[in-house]
Structure formats: structure tokens, C-alpha cells
Design a protein around this motif. Structure first.
Motif, PDB file in Angstrom:
ATOM      1  N   ALA B 673     -25.434 -26.191 -39.824  1.00  0.00           N
ATOM      2  CA  ALA B 673     -26.704 -26.662 -39.261  1.00  0.00           C
ATOM      3  C   ALA B 673     -26.453 -27.623 -38.097  1.00  0.00           C
ATOM      4  CB  ALA B 673     -27.546 -27.326 -40.347  1.00  0.00           C
ATOM      5  N   ILE B 674     -25.384 -28.419 -38.190  1.00  0.00           N
ATOM      6  CA  ILE B 674     -25.059 -29.325 -37.080  1.00  0.00           C
ATOM      7  C   ILE B 674     -24.687 -28.518 -35.840  1.00  0.00           C
ATOM      8  CG2 ILE B 674     -23.347 -30.988 -36.245  1.00  0.00           C
ATOM      9  CD1 ILE B 674     -23.383 -32.273 -39.059  1.00  0.00           C
ATOM     10  N   SER B 675     -23.804 -27.542 -36.022  1.00  0.00           N
ATOM     11  CA  SER B 675     -23.390 -26.742 -34.870  1.00  0.00           C
ATOM     12  C   SER B 675     -24.570 -25.960 -34.294  1.00  0.00           C
ATOM     13  CB  SER B 675     -22.259 -25.798 -35.278  1.00  0.00           C
ATOM     14  OG  SER B 675     -21.811 -25.077 -34.165  1.00  0.00           O
ATOM     15  N   ASN B 676     -25.425 -25.454 -35.179  1.00  0.00           N
ATOM     16  CA  ASN B 676     -26.602 -24.716 -34.712  1.00  0.00           C
ATOM     17  C   ASN B 676     -27.553 -25.627 -33.931  1.00  0.00           C
ATOM     18  OD1 ASN B 676     -25.502 -22.501 -35.978  1.00  0.00           O
ATOM     19  ND2 ASN B 676     -26.842 -22.619 -37.778  1.00  0.00           N
ATOM     20  N   ALA B 677     -27.651 -26.876 -34.386  1.00  0.00           N
ATOM     21  CA  ALA B 677     -28.522 -27.822 -33.677  1.00  0.00           C
ATOM     22  C   ALA B 677     -27.933 -28.195 -32.321  1.00  0.00           C
ATOM     23  CB  ALA B 677     -28.732 -29.076 -34.529  1.00  0.00           C
ATOM     24  N   VAL B 678     -26.601 -28.318 -32.264  1.00  0.00           N
ATOM     25  CA  VAL B 678     -25.962 -28.609 -30.971  1.00  0.00           C
ATOM     26  C   VAL B 678     -26.254 -27.477 -29.987  1.00  0.00           C
ATOM     27  CG1 VAL B 678     -23.732 -28.794 -29.795  1.00  0.00           C
ATOM     28  CG2 VAL B 678     -24.147 -30.093 -31.906  1.00  0.00           C
ATOM     29  N   CYS B 679     -26.187 -26.252 -30.507  1.00  0.00           N
ATOM     30  CA  CYS B 679     -26.471 -25.101 -29.642  1.00  0.00           C
ATOM     31  C   CYS B 679     -27.933 -25.125 -29.188  1.00  0.00           C
ATOM     32  CB  CYS B 679     -26.138 -23.810 -30.381  1.00  0.00           C
ATOM     33  SG  CYS B 679     -26.315 -22.356 -29.355  1.00  0.00           S
ATOM     34  N   ASP B 680     -28.801 -25.498 -30.111  1.00  0.00           N
ATOM     35  CA  ASP B 680     -30.227 -25.578 -29.773  1.00  0.00           C
ATOM     36  C   ASP B 680     -30.463 -26.623 -28.680  1.00  0.00           C
ATOM     37  OD1 ASP B 680     -32.984 -24.832 -30.251  1.00  0.00           O
ATOM     38  OD2 ASP B 680     -33.237 -26.789 -31.209  1.00  0.00           O
ATOM     39  N   ALA B 681     -29.711 -27.730 -28.769  1.00  0.00           N
ATOM     40  CA  ALA B 681     -29.913 -28.817 -27.806  1.00  0.00           C
ATOM     41  C   ALA B 681     -29.273 -28.529 -26.463  1.00  0.00           C
ATOM     42  CB  ALA B 681     -29.351 -30.125 -28.371  1.00  0.00           C
ATOM     43  N   THR B 682     -28.126 -27.856 -26.478  1.00  0.00           N
ATOM     44  CA  THR B 682     -27.309 -27.764 -25.251  1.00  0.00           C
ATOM     45  C   THR B 682     -27.006 -26.338 -24.814  1.00  0.00           C
ATOM     46  OG1 THR B 682     -25.258 -27.697 -26.513  1.00  0.00           O
ATOM     47  CG2 THR B 682     -26.099 -29.890 -25.899  1.00  0.00           C
ATOM     48  N   GLY B 683     -27.207 -25.366 -25.679  1.00  0.00           N
ATOM     49  CA  GLY B 683     -26.778 -24.008 -25.368  1.00  0.00           C
ATOM     50  C   GLY B 683     -25.291 -23.792 -25.608  1.00  0.00           C
ATOM     51  N   LEU B 684     -24.582 -24.846 -26.023  1.00  0.00           N
ATOM     52  CA  LEU B 684     -23.139 -24.711 -26.248  1.00  0.00           C
ATOM     53  C   LEU B 684     -22.874 -24.332 -27.704  1.00  0.00           C
ATOM     54  CD1 LEU B 684     -21.991 -27.965 -24.399  1.00  0.00           C
ATOM     55  CD2 LEU B 684     -21.963 -25.617 -23.508  1.00  0.00           C
ATOM     56  N   ARG B 685     -22.018 -23.351 -27.895  1.00  0.00           N
ATOM     57  CA  ARG B 685     -21.723 -22.892 -29.246  1.00  0.00           C
ATOM     58  C   ARG B 685     -20.350 -23.417 -29.651  1.00  0.00           C
ATOM     59  NH1 ARG B 685     -24.122 -21.793 -33.736  1.00  0.00           N
ATOM     60  NH2 ARG B 685     -25.737 -20.729 -32.525  1.00  0.00           N
ATOM     61  N   GLY B 686     -20.350 -24.397 -30.547  1.00  0.00           N
ATOM     62  CA  GLY B 686     -19.091 -24.978 -31.027  1.00  0.00           C
ATOM     63  C   GLY B 686     -18.568 -24.183 -32.195  1.00  0.00           C
ATOM     64  N   ARG B 687     -17.433 -23.523 -31.981  1.00  0.00           N
ATOM     65  CA  ARG B 687     -16.874 -22.707 -33.068  1.00  0.00           C
ATOM     66  C   ARG B 687     -15.593 -23.311 -33.640  1.00  0.00           C
ATOM     67  NH1 ARG B 687     -18.035 -18.674 -29.165  1.00  0.00           N
ATOM     68  NH2 ARG B 687     -20.021 -17.621 -29.608  1.00  0.00           N
ATOM     69  N   ARG B 688     -15.146 -24.422 -33.030  1.00  0.00           N
ATOM     70  CA  ARG B 688     -13.971 -25.106 -33.582  1.00  0.00           C
ATOM     71  C   ARG B 688     -14.349 -26.557 -33.881  1.00  0.00           C
ATOM     72  NH1 ARG B 688      -8.364 -25.252 -30.288  1.00  0.00           N
ATOM     73  NH2 ARG B 688      -8.411 -23.051 -30.918  1.00  0.00           N
ATOM     74  N   LEU B 689     -14.124 -26.953 -35.129  1.00  0.00           N
ATOM     75  CA  LEU B 689     -14.415 -28.330 -35.533  1.00  0.00           C
ATOM     76  C   LEU B 689     -13.215 -29.217 -35.216  1.00  0.00           C
ATOM     77  CD1 LEU B 689     -16.094 -27.601 -38.988  1.00  0.00           C
ATOM     78  CD2 LEU B 689     -17.201 -27.975 -36.773  1.00  0.00           C
ATOM     79  N   PRO B 690     -13.433 -30.513 -35.009  1.00  0.00           N
ATOM     80  CA  PRO B 690     -14.720 -31.185 -34.954  1.00  0.00           C
ATOM     81  C   PRO B 690     -15.366 -31.076 -33.575  1.00  0.00           C
ATOM     82  CG  PRO B 690     -12.943 -32.790 -34.714  1.00  0.00           C
ATOM     83  CD  PRO B 690     -12.291 -31.442 -34.896  1.00  0.00           C
ATOM     84  N   LEU B 691     -16.679 -31.288 -33.549  1.00  0.00           N
ATOM     85  CA  LEU B 691     -17.420 -31.184 -32.297  1.00  0.00           C
ATOM     86  C   LEU B 691     -17.435 -32.562 -31.617  1.00  0.00           C
ATOM     87  CD1 LEU B 691     -20.384 -29.028 -33.637  1.00  0.00           C
ATOM     88  CD2 LEU B 691     -18.324 -28.240 -32.467  1.00  0.00           C
ATOM     89  N   THR B 692     -16.265 -32.934 -31.111  1.00  0.00           N
ATOM     90  CA  THR B 692     -16.132 -34.230 -30.431  1.00  0.00           C
ATOM     91  C   THR B 692     -16.661 -34.107 -29.013  1.00  0.00           C
ATOM     92  OG1 THR B 692     -13.968 -33.635 -29.619  1.00  0.00           O
ATOM     93  CG2 THR B 692     -14.039 -34.747 -31.751  1.00  0.00           C
ATOM     94  N   PRO B 693     -16.873 -35.235 -28.319  1.00  0.00           N
ATOM     95  CA  PRO B 693     -17.274 -35.157 -26.907  1.00  0.00           C
ATOM     96  C   PRO B 693     -16.291 -34.312 -26.090  1.00  0.00           C
ATOM     97  CG  PRO B 693     -17.600 -37.383 -27.721  1.00  0.00           C
ATOM     98  CD  PRO B 693     -16.920 -36.621 -28.827  1.00  0.00           C
ATOM     99  N   ASP B 694     -15.002 -34.415 -26.385  1.00  0.00           N
ATOM    100  CA  ASP B 694     -14.010 -33.599 -25.661  1.00  0.00           C
ATOM    101  C   ASP B 694     -14.255 -32.109 -25.891  1.00  0.00           C
ATOM    102  OD1 ASP B 694     -12.798 -35.754 -24.611  1.00  0.00           O
ATOM    103  OD2 ASP B 694     -10.994 -35.669 -25.881  1.00  0.00           O
ATOM    104  N   THR B 695     -14.514 -31.745 -27.151  1.00  0.00           N
ATOM    105  CA  THR B 695     -14.760 -30.331 -27.467  1.00  0.00           C
ATOM    106  C   THR B 695     -15.985 -29.836 -26.706  1.00  0.00           C
ATOM    107  OG1 THR B 695     -14.042 -30.832 -29.710  1.00  0.00           O
ATOM    108  CG2 THR B 695     -15.079 -28.701 -29.373  1.00  0.00           C
ATOM    109  N   LEU B 696     -17.057 -30.607 -26.742  1.00  0.00           N
ATOM    110  CA  LEU B 696     -18.293 -30.167 -26.090  1.00  0.00           C
ATOM    111  C   LEU B 696     -18.110 -30.116 -24.575  1.00  0.00           C
ATOM    112  CD1 LEU B 696     -21.162 -31.892 -28.117  1.00  0.00           C
ATOM    113  CD2 LEU B 696     -20.135 -29.643 -28.417  1.00  0.00           C
ATOM    114  N   THR B 697     -17.378 -31.087 -24.027  1.00  0.00           N
ATOM    115  CA  THR B 697     -17.156 -31.085 -22.576  1.00  0.00           C
ATOM    116  C   THR B 697     -16.359 -29.858 -22.162  1.00  0.00           C
ATOM    117  OG1 THR B 697     -17.153 -33.487 -22.677  1.00  0.00           O
ATOM    118  CG2 THR B 697     -16.313 -32.491 -20.668  1.00  0.00           C
ATOM    119  N   SER B 698     -15.324 -29.521 -22.940  1.00  0.00           N
ATOM    120  CA  SER B 698     -14.556 -28.352 -22.528  1.00  0.00           C
ATOM    121  C   SER B 698     -15.363 -27.074 -22.719  1.00  0.00           C
ATOM    122  CB  SER B 698     -13.193 -28.298 -23.217  1.00  0.00           C
ATOM    123  OG  SER B 698     -13.366 -28.279 -24.595  1.00  0.00           O
TER     124      SER B 698
END
Lengths: 152, 703
Positions: B673-698
Motif C-alpha cells: 500500500a505504501i508503494s502504491n501510494a507513492v505511485c499514486d502521488a508521483t507516478g514512480l513505481r518503486g519495486r525495490r525496497l526500501p523506498l529512500t529518497p535516493d531510490t525515488l530520485t533514481s
């Protein structure tokens, strides 16, 4: 000359090496085992005690640095009205899981309420940020603060 | 299983000093099982809380219920205690009918007292129990008390906790006791070459003793702080042969089918020697989800206290598995199992197999050299961070084919990862001892062995690999990597955390891709009425609480092991310009069957959700050739109070359904649900945990 520390309202002569971090003196020499050691690095908050009314960590600073200051441990907290109120609120709200972080949190909340009678949720969270809880009892603890401060 | 092995009421209940004692083999690790078990006995027998106790758990008397793990305690111990108490109640009433007359329905039981024909004052139930004893078989068909009366069970031990008088294992203070600290190697491949200078002699002069067995090194002394200092001095004097160092190549490159022991999985169970099912054809969606090595990160570093009297080895431990640990310690030390007695004492929450078992064995090794001297060994924060067996890194690869009607026609899931079976369970070739850390380093070492696949239904890697949804064509494969660069074992949820994260992210991806509503898409593939009820309730809760402007919202659903607690989750969050995730609200809707301890259940669900939030946003073990570099709470950050969102827990009580465990039900869906919400907010799909600022930036840079 030996070290004297004022702990829970009493002057105690300390035989341990004054360089010993306070928490070891409390737990081993004085048998006040309620304060916990979680890291020894001032990173987790388990060892918090009240020093002159404010929460401080006891796992790194040598016992000697607490001379002349008023130390209250979890065992002595019930002597104050705020301490009793916080303890009762934790019990009422079941604000613990394994309970290893509890002593540090009860101390920290007592310190917070002495400074701010009615902290809002953000102030409560900020005050508890030095304290780790790995079981995820945070929502119950925040609820205990609301009860203890009369916000609910 | 618990009742089958221990079929008598006296296996589960005892009397002592006029109070009822609940006997259990399940240990209380902060999940409040003792509160729940006492509550069950009280409820069946209408007893006030001061008349019911829970006996300490030890290998010298408690029913051997195996591990305290897998969220099984309520179903196993709870079920047994409930039926034992119900049997006892019926037996007491029958006895009174025979002695004083009347039929069973003429007798009523309230607040632990019976009234019936010929009684001019109520009879205390426990007095009658004293007369008739407890030696009777548990009647599996015994009529259990109606649900409903129990709520607000006070947590056992809490008044003592807030006063600072509750005792953890770490607080032991026994006459003649010595404290012990271990000097662990820099990493698993290192061996002790020598100890520089005359530090050993100096320590001996100061009343401290150095213990060495090969590369296992420890120091003991009568006072704790001098032992802590001595261990640091000793560590500084050690010369280690680093060998080849740790394998520090990219773990995600190694997580492939080619490196795995492959097994087809059917109905949640791996099938030995079955052919690997063919790949799906004409798939429309693929994705791979990954998770790093993850710590249990117990707040209290592990500890144990061992005493050897020349014949018997007594160990106090906070292990989740005192019975298997006893066997492996006995085997390691050439002792008869009967001569090793383990007693549980509380440590902090453990969330799986942490350093507890290793510390118990290390304390035993030292105690064997110091007859009749209790040895209280504690790991340091650094020991726990660097040496606990981690939850293994893993990858789950999913593929699906969507039909023309927008429904899932075919689905494939492959779990790839290291073993969750690091507990010291006995087996051929010293399998148990090999899993006790110190044995790897002793002069006569027992080396770590490759992981062996867990073949149980929803065991290990395959836990929740099979989605709960109705899909016509499916294929499932587990791929166990027998060797990993870091030692691994059971961490809360086992494979279910990554698998549910993967499946529920994938459902979200497919729904989004089709422009379908995430609730409607899930419900279209569900027939389980209780699952649908959860999603509908969650939907209702969300209508009542619209997401804030600029926030993202994600949902997920899962049923733990496809058989236990059902949980629907929604997460609202914000992503800052610095790519930091701020959790705003988590709503959990859960169905755990008949509720035993409502607040305890809510606490388990909340706790699971927050641990998952910590995994999702922060946690990853980092290492290099020279060892693990995540050695404290700065280098391994975890969730703190300021990260905690509002949490609402809605429990759908099902008094007519069996009670099931909930401690591991919420983390999987919360991750998704966290990853799905991040996608909802940003369009970014995080498939590798953890979703740190570095992960989202890359991720943003790859767009």
C-alpha cells in the motif's frame, strides 16, 4: 574522595569508578534495573532518566558528570504527580508491547509534560524522537500522552 | 498439534496456592500471548484476573509446543487452553450434579462461583477443582463459552514495566555471577590469528578471564562495566586473518533462477522432483520486486545466562524455540538433552530468529569452563547489528496475461531468495550445531551448511506466493539460493512480506494500466465473502476520509498464509520535493475470526504495520568485503516517532469463526500500500525496497 549522586531524592555514595557510564552504576551498584541499556551509543533512548527534571540519556556520560544534579529514575518517578499520571496513562492504554523501551518512554513523557502541559501530537512525536520502539507501540504511546495530558 | 501431543487438562492447567496456572509452551515475546491465554482461561471459567497466572515456560515442565512463530500461538496454545478450560468447567458441573443434585443447566457459573440446587452460598470453582483434580482428558467437543464478554484485557506485566520493577533476562543478578562479553570477528570469513601484546595477562591481573576456543573469544568478570571495557581492549589487540573477505558483489544480480534450487509450487507447497511448469505464453504484464537483507533489530541486544554444575547445564534464554535450541546445544557440547534445561525469560521483542539462540550457546560455552558460576552474557548493539541472522534478500518475479474482458487469465510467480531456516533445528550432519554462530569459529569448527528448502505449505520463500485471487491458469516456482553472502534466518512473515508486496503492487500496476479502480479490480477476482467484506469496509472508511490535496493513496489486501488473518490496508502519504516520504494515515481493516484480546490484536496489527513502514522507507543491511557496515542505529536507520502516521484499526469480529493469529498479517499489505501510494502521488513505481529518497530520485531519473 568518593562520588556522591543524588538519586530519587537520596544522596548515594558511589563506589564504582566515576568514569563508569551512569546507567551501569544505576543498574549494577544501586540495583535500579528499571533503566535499560539498548545501545550504549545514545541512539535508542532506553536508558533515559530525569536529570534536573529533564530527560537525559545515561548510557555514555560518566557518572561523575551527574554530581550535584538531581537524578530521578523510573523507580523514583511515582514520587511526582506527573510521573504517577504518566504511569497510569501507560497502563490504562496498554502502551507497550515487549516493554523494553517503556521505562525510557515513561521518563521522556514525564519530562515533556513538566515542560508542556498539553503537547499536541507533533510536539509529542518530536519529544519522543530520540526513543526507538521496535514493536510499533507508538500509536498506543501517543494515546497515553493524550490521556496523561488531559487532551482526551 | 498442541492438543494431539498433550491431550490432558493437566497438560494445560494446574493449581498452585489456590490459583489457576495456565501452562503453555509458547513464550511471550511482547505479542501478549500470556495475556491472551490467561484471558481465554478466565473467560471459560469466569475467573477474576487475580486467580489466573501463566507459568514460566521451560523445557523441564512446559508442554513442548515447538516454536513460538508463524502467528500460530492463538490457534495452537489458545485452542488447547480454551478446550481444557471448557472441559474442566463441564467436569466440575457434572461433579456437583452428582454430589448435590440437579442437572447441568441448573448450575450457573459467575465470577468463578457456582450456584445451584442445595447451595445456600456460592461454591468457589477453584475449590471444586482442588477436590476433583485436573487429571482428565481434554474433550475436543467441549462446549466453549459464548464470545463477547472479554474486552480491555489488562496487559500482564505492564504495571511493573512502568514502575521499573519488571525483570528482563538482562536484569539478572545472581550470587557469584560473572558478566561476559564476546569479541566477535570482523566478519564471518575472518579467523583469529593472534592477540597482540600482554593484554590477556593484564586482564587476568585485574580479575578478568579471557576465554578462547579457536576464533571464539570472550571475556568475563565479576562487574559489568570493566568487562565491557576489557572486551574493547581485547578487540583492539586481536589480529584477524580476513581470508577472502565477504562476497560484496551486487546481491540483486545474484538473485536469479540460475543460482537457485528450483522447485515447482502447487497449492502453496513445493513439489519434490516435479517438472518446473512451462512459462506462460502471451503475457501482458511482467515485473520484478526486490527486498534487501533486513535486520530484526531487537531493541535489546541478545543475552543469556548459563550455569554448569558439572552435571546439568541451566540456561535462561529469550529464544523463541527453547526445545530445538536445547537439542542443538546438547549436541554441540556432547551432553544428554536431559542434562540441558532451558527456561524462557523475557528479552525485548525479536520479530523472528535474532541473536537469542547464539547468545545462549555462547553463554553455555563459557559457563562450561566456569563450574557453578552463573554467566550472564550480553551482546553489544554492534554484536546484534553485525551478527544476528538477517531476513534474506529476495526477488519475486511476476507475470500475467490479461484477457479481453480485463480479467486475469493467467498468472506466474517465482520467488528467489536465501533461506529463512536458520534456526538451530537438529538434523543430519550436525545441522543444528552448524547454525549456532560460535560453532563456526571454535577450534574444531562446524561450518555453516547450505540452505535446505522448506517444503511446507506456505513455508519459507513460498509463503503467500500464491495470490488469494481466482485466476484460471497459474504457475508457481520457488528458487532457493543455498548460499548467501550473509547468514539468514526467519524474520517476521518470512516470504509473505516480499510476496505480498510484489503481488499487491502488481495488482495495482495492472489496475492502473487498465484504468480500473483498485477495489473493483480486486473484488472482480475474489469470491471469499470475508475478503470482500474487508474491502467494502475499507472503501467506506476511505469515502469518509478523502485524501488531502497533493497526497497519494494506495491500498492492498492479503490473507496471511491464505488461511489466517485477512487484512485490507490503505495508506495516505506525501512525497516532498526532496523525495522524502511522509506517511499521513494508515487504515487497517482486519478479520482474525473470534477476537480474544481486542486491544492486543489491534496492537499486533499496528505493530506489524509500523515495522513494515520501517522496512518500506528505511531498512537495508549494508556490507562490504571487510564486514557488515550497518553496525548501529545511525548506519541502519529505522522508523522513529516523527515518522509515525495516524493509524486506524477496524476489527471485524467473527464470534462464530475460529481465532487466528495476526502478528504477521499486516506487514505485507502495508508494504504494497505504501508503494502504491507513492505511485499514486508521483507516478514512480518503486519495486525495490526500501523506498529512500535516493531510490525515488533514481527512479525519477529513469523516467
Amino acid at each position: 574522595m568518593s562520588l556522591t549522586l543524588r538519586i530519587n531524592g537520596e544522596d548515594r555514595s558511589i563506589l564504582s569508578d566515576p568514569e563508569t557510564p551512569l546507567v551501569y552504576v544505576l543498574r549494577n551498584e544501586l540495583k535500579l534495573k528499571g533503566s535499560k541499556l539498548g545501545c550504549g551509543l545514545e541512539q535508542c533512548g532506553s536508558c533515559a532518566v530525569l536529570v534536573d527534571g529533564k530527560a537525559e540519556l545515561s548510557c555514555v556520560s560518566p557518572a561523575a558528570t551527574f554530581e550535584g544534579r538531581d537524578i530521578v529514575t523510573i523507580e523514583g518517578l511515582a514520587a511526582t504527580e506527573i510521573g504517577r499520571r504518566v504511569q497510569a496513562a501507560f497502563v490504562e492504554t496498554n502502551a507497550a508491547q515487549c516493554g523494553y523501551c517503556t521505562a525510557g518512554l515513561v521518563v521522556a513523557v514525564s519530562s515533556l509534560l513538566a515542560e508542556n502541559e498539553s503537547p499536541d501530537r507533533d510536539a509529542a512525536k518530536a519529544a519522543l524522537d530520540p526513543h526507538l520502539c521496535r514493536c510499533g507501540a507508538h500509536p498506543h504511546v501517543l494515546r497515553a500522552i493524550e490521556i496523561a495530558s488531559g487532551r482526551s | 498439534m498442541s492438543l494431539a501431543n498433550f491431550p490432558n487438562v493437566s497438560d494445560w492447567l494446574a493449581m498452585s496456592n489456590g490459583r489457576l496456572q495456565v501452562r503453555t509452551g509458547k513464550v511471550d515475546i511482547g505479542q501478549r500471548i500470556s495475556t491472551a491465554l490467561a484471558g481465554i482461561a478466565r473467560h471459560e471459567l469466569t475467573l477474576p484476573s487475580n486467580l489466573v497466572n501463566v507459568q514460566p515456560v521451560g523445557t523441564d515442565g512446559s508442554p513442548d509446543e515447538g516454536m513460538t512463530s508463524g502467528s500460530n500461538s492463538i490457534e495452537q496454545s489458545g485452542h488447547a487452553v480454551r478446550l481444557a478450560a471448557a472441559t474442566l468447567r463441564a467436569q466440575v458441573v457434572t461433579y456437583l450434579c452428582n454430589r448435590l443434585g440437579g442437572r447441568p443447566e441448573d448450575w450457573s457459573l459467575e465470577k468463578g462461583e457456582l450456584t445451584g440446587p442445595g447451595t445456600n452460598r456460592p461454591l468457589a470453582l477453584l475449590d471444586i477443582v482442588g477436590e476433583i483434580g485436573l487429571d482428565m482428558p481434554v474433550n475436543p467437543g467441549a462446549r466453549i463459552a459464548d464470545a463477547g464478554a472479554l474486552s480491555g484485557l489488562p496487559m500482564r506485566g505492564l504495571p511493573e514495566l512502568v514502575q521499573g520493577t519488571y525483570r528482563f533476562l538482562h536484569d539478572l543478578d545472581l550470587p557469584g555471577m560473572r558478566h561476559a562479553r564476546v569479541v566477535h570477528p570482523p566478519h564471518a570469513e575472518a579467523r583469529l590469528g593472534g592477540i597482540r601484546s600482554d593484554v590477556e595477562a593484564k586482564l587476568e591481573d585485574e580479575g578478568l578471564s579471557v576465554f578462547r576456543d579457536g576464533s571464539f573469544l570472550a571475556v568475563t568478570g565479576p562487574a559489568e562495566w570493566p568487562v565491557v571495557r576489557a572486551a574493547q581492549r581485547l578487540a583492539n589487540a586481536c589480529e584477524w586473518d580476513a581470508g577472502d573477505g565477504l562476497n560484496d558483489s551486487d546481491i540483486y544480480d545474484a538473485l536469479t533462477q540460475a543460482n537457485g534450487l528450483r522447485l515447482a509450487v502447487e497449492d502453496g507447497m513445493p513439489i519434490k522432483d516435479a517438472p518446473i511448469p512451462n512459462e506462460l505464453t502471451e503475457t501482458t504484464h511482467h515485473a520484478r520486486y526486490e527486498r534487501p537483507f533486513t535486520m530484526h533489530g531487537a531493541l535489546a541486544p541478545s543475552a543469556a545466562c548459563a550455569t554448569w554444575d558439572g552435571k546439568t547445564l541451566q540456561i535462561k534464554t529469550h529464544s523463541q524455540g527453547i526445545y530445538i535450541l536445547r537439542e542443538s546445544i546438547a549436541e554441540s557440547l556432547d551432553l544428554s538433552t536431559d542434562d540441558v534445561i532451558l527456561t524462557f525469560m523475557p528479552g525485548s521483542g525479536c520479530y523472528g530468529h535474532n541473536g537469542a539462540d547464539d547468545a545462549a550457546f555462547e553463554a553455555a560455552l563459557i559457563a562450561m569452563r566456569l563450574p557453578s558460576t552463573p554467566v550472564l552474557l550480553k551482546w553489544t548493539r554492534e554484536d546484534e547489528h553485525a551478527w544476528e541472522p538477517y531476513g534474506p534478500a529476495g526477488a519475486t518475479e511476476l507475470a500475467a496475461r490479461i484477457g479481453p474482458d480485463g480479467r486475469l487469465e493467467a498468472f506466474s510467480a517465482e520467488a528467489i531468495g536465501g533461506t529463512f531456516r536458520g534456526r538451530p533445528r537438529s538434523g543430519p550432519n550436525q545441522a543444528g550445531p552448524a547454525k549456532l554462530l560460535a560453532n563456526n569459529f571454535r577450534a574444531d569448527p562446524i561450518n555453516p551448511q547450505p540452505g535446505v528448502p522448506n517444503m511446507n505449505r506456505h513455508g519459507g520463500l513460498q509463503r503467500n506466493l500464491v495470490p488469494i485471487y481466482d485466476i484460471p491458469e497459474t504457475r508457481y516456482v520457488k528458487n532457493l539460493l543455498p548460499r548467501m553472502p550473509l547468514r539468514t534466518s526467519a524474520l517476521r512473515c518470512l516470504g509473505a512480506a516480499l510476496n505480498v508486496f510484489a503481488i499487491e503492487s502488481f495488482m495495482d500496476e495492472i489496475a492502473r494500466d487498465q484504468g480500473a479502480d483498485p477495489f473493483a479490480f480486486r473484488k472482480a477476482h475474489l469470491t471469499d465473502a470475508r475478503a470482500i467484506a474487508i474491502l467494502e469496509r475499507l472503501e467506506m472508511e476511505l469515502v469518509a476520509r478523502p485524501a488531502k490535496a497533493g497526497s497519494g493513496r494506495g491500498i492492498a489486501y492479503a490473507q496471511y498464509k491464505n488461511a489466517m488473518t485477512r487484512v485490507g490496508v490503505s495508506v495516505d502519504l506525501k512525497v516532498s520535493d526532496a523525495a522524502e516520504i511522509e506517511l499521513e494515515r494508515i487504515i487497517l481493516v482486519a478479520d482474525a475470526g473470534r477476537v480474544v484480546d481486542r486491544d492486543g490484536l489491534a496492537a499486533q496489527l499496528e505493530g506489524g504495520a509500523l515495522q513494515a513502514a520501517s522496512w518500506a522507507l528505511k531498512e537495508a543491511v549494508i556490507w562490504d568485503r571487510d564486514g557488515v557496515t550497518s553496525r548501529d542505529w545511525d548506519s541502519y536507520p529505522v522508523l522513529r516517532f516523527s515518522d509515525v502516521p495516524e493509524i486506524d484499526v477496524v476489527i471485524l469480529d467473527k464470534p462464530d469463526c475460529k481465532s487466528v493469529g495476526a502478528g504477521e498479517a499486516s506487514p505485507g499489505p502495508v508494504l504494497a500500500a505504501i508503494s502504491n501510494a507513492v505511485c499514486d502521488a508521483t507516478g514512480l513505481r518503486g519495486r525495490r525496497l526500501p523506498l529512500t529518497p535516493d531510490t525515488l530520485t533514481s527512479l525519477a531519473l529513469q523516467e
